[in-house]
Enzyme design. Structure first.
Site, PDB file in Angstrom:
ATOM      1  N   ASP A  54      -9.650  -4.192  -5.365  1.00  0.00           N
ATOM      2  CA  ASP A  54      -8.985  -3.020  -4.793  1.00  0.00           C
ATOM      3  C   ASP A  54      -9.211  -1.819  -5.711  1.00  0.00           C
ATOM      4  OD1 ASP A  54      -7.221  -1.226  -3.631  1.00  0.00           O
ATOM      5  OD2 ASP A  54      -5.442  -2.497  -3.852  1.00  0.00           O
TER       6      ASP A  54
ATOM      7  N   SER B  39       0.828  -1.201   0.000  1.00  0.00           N
ATOM      8  CA  SER B  39       0.000   0.000   0.000  1.00  0.00           C
ATOM      9  C   SER B  39       0.870   1.262   0.000  1.00  0.00           C
ATOM     10  CB  SER B  39      -0.965  -0.049   1.189  1.00  0.00           C
ATOM     11  OG  SER B  39      -1.979   0.912   1.046  1.00  0.00           O
TER      12      SER B  39
END
Length: 323
Positions: A266, A167
């Site tokens: 995502d 991330s």
């Protein structure tokens, strides 16, 4: 303390609130857990160390269970945790689980960096902390003769140094790899590989299947703008948008192997695909691999670490580190 002091002056939901007295309350993140001389599940040993007093950088170092007196040096993974630059920790439960699993599976020495978080530390300060930590790790190479951390100097193979992150940590890892392409590291260490899982990249213009309307309402958009309001180019700053008109070519990535992984559900998925394709088309001389996991959300292998897909993902990351 008067109630006035506890007045919220600004916030970045769902991550934190800043109060009038300057204090920051984090509203997300997994609990902090201690290191373990021998993790009962994996046999991995871990300990916490200080990398630098000023700036304040610490780390958790991991060593796999060594069955015999090993003379073989192990690959070194320098890891940057995720959490939108502002939550989570190298010492948190989910990141510790991730590192224990990965170290056990890949038989590597890993060091997970506890950089100072935003908003207390500006975004540029975070990148700087992470570069400083990498320089410190490389100072343990034989050419430098550093022995501040014996696990690194005794067991680390500095011909096989990897940088990884998930991330926002994936974004940090990318930016560190770009810097490693421009600047030399202690001991002449060259980064061998990069591991970017669900890296946080974004931009003002939608790509692939990204949302086209009200982009400023999306968390991916808000985090960067809130934490780095003075960024040249805003959300299209090259550190966030590798595809921006003024972004340097990804051919400059300072490693020879790269793994990019994405999760189908995502919101960063399209950006991960674009990153992979941009690297491939950039003229970069290395070897890039792409892993796409169907039916999974952002950082699933960390947040749902017991799941079958998480275990498969760890094996996939380990196989990359073992090559």
């Amino acid at each position: 303390m008067g109630s006035m002091d506890k007045e919220v002056v600004s916030e970045l939901p769902p991550f934190f609130r800043i109060y009038k007295d300057g204090s920051v309350e984090r509203t997300r993140g997994s609990p902090i857990v201690p290191p373990s001389p021998e993790d009962p599940e994996t046999g991995v040993s871990s300990k916490d160390i200080t990398v630098s007093e000023n700036p304040k950088i610490s780390a958790r170092v991991y060593l796999p269970k060594l069955t015999q007196v090993t003379t073989q040096k192990l690959p070194v993974l320098v890891y940057y945790h995720g959490g939108a630059f502002c939550i989570e920790s190298a010492f948190s439960l989910v990141e510790t689980k991730l590192m224990n699993s990965l170290v056990a599976e890949a038989k590597i020495v890993a060091i997970s960096i506890e950089y100072q978080l935003a908003p207390e530390n500006p975004i540029l300060g975070i990148y700087e902390d992470c570069w400083t930590a990498l320089q410190w790790v490389c100072s343990h190479s034989p050419a430098e003769g550093g022995n501040k951390e014996p696990w690194l100097s005794t067991y680390g193979n500095f011909e096989k140094v990897f940088i990884g992150g998930d991330s926002s940590g994936g974004n940090i890892a990318h930016n560190i790899l770009m810097r490693a392409g421009r600047e030399s590291l202690p001991g002449g260490v060259k980064i061998y590989g990069g591991l970017l899982t669900h890296p946080y990249f974004w931009g003002s213009k939608p790509v692939g299947r990204e949302v086209t309307e009200n982009r400023e309402k999306i968390v991916s958009d808000q985090v960067w703008r809130f934490l780095y309001p003075t960024a040249p180019g805003g959300i299209d700053n090259p550190m966030m948008n590798f595809n921006a008109p003024d972004a340097p070519s990804l051919a400059q990535l300072g490693c020879c192997r790269l793994l990019v992984s994405a999760a189908e559900l995502d919101e960063l998925w399209s950006r991960c695909v674009l990153y992979y394709n941009t690297v491939k088309e950039s003229g970069w001389k290395g070897e890039v691999e792409f892993v796409d996991v169907e039916g999974e959300e952002h950082a699933f292998h960390i947040l749902n670490y017991e799941s079958e897909n998480a275990k498969k993902m760890i094996k996939r990351l380990a196989s990359f580190l073992l090559k």
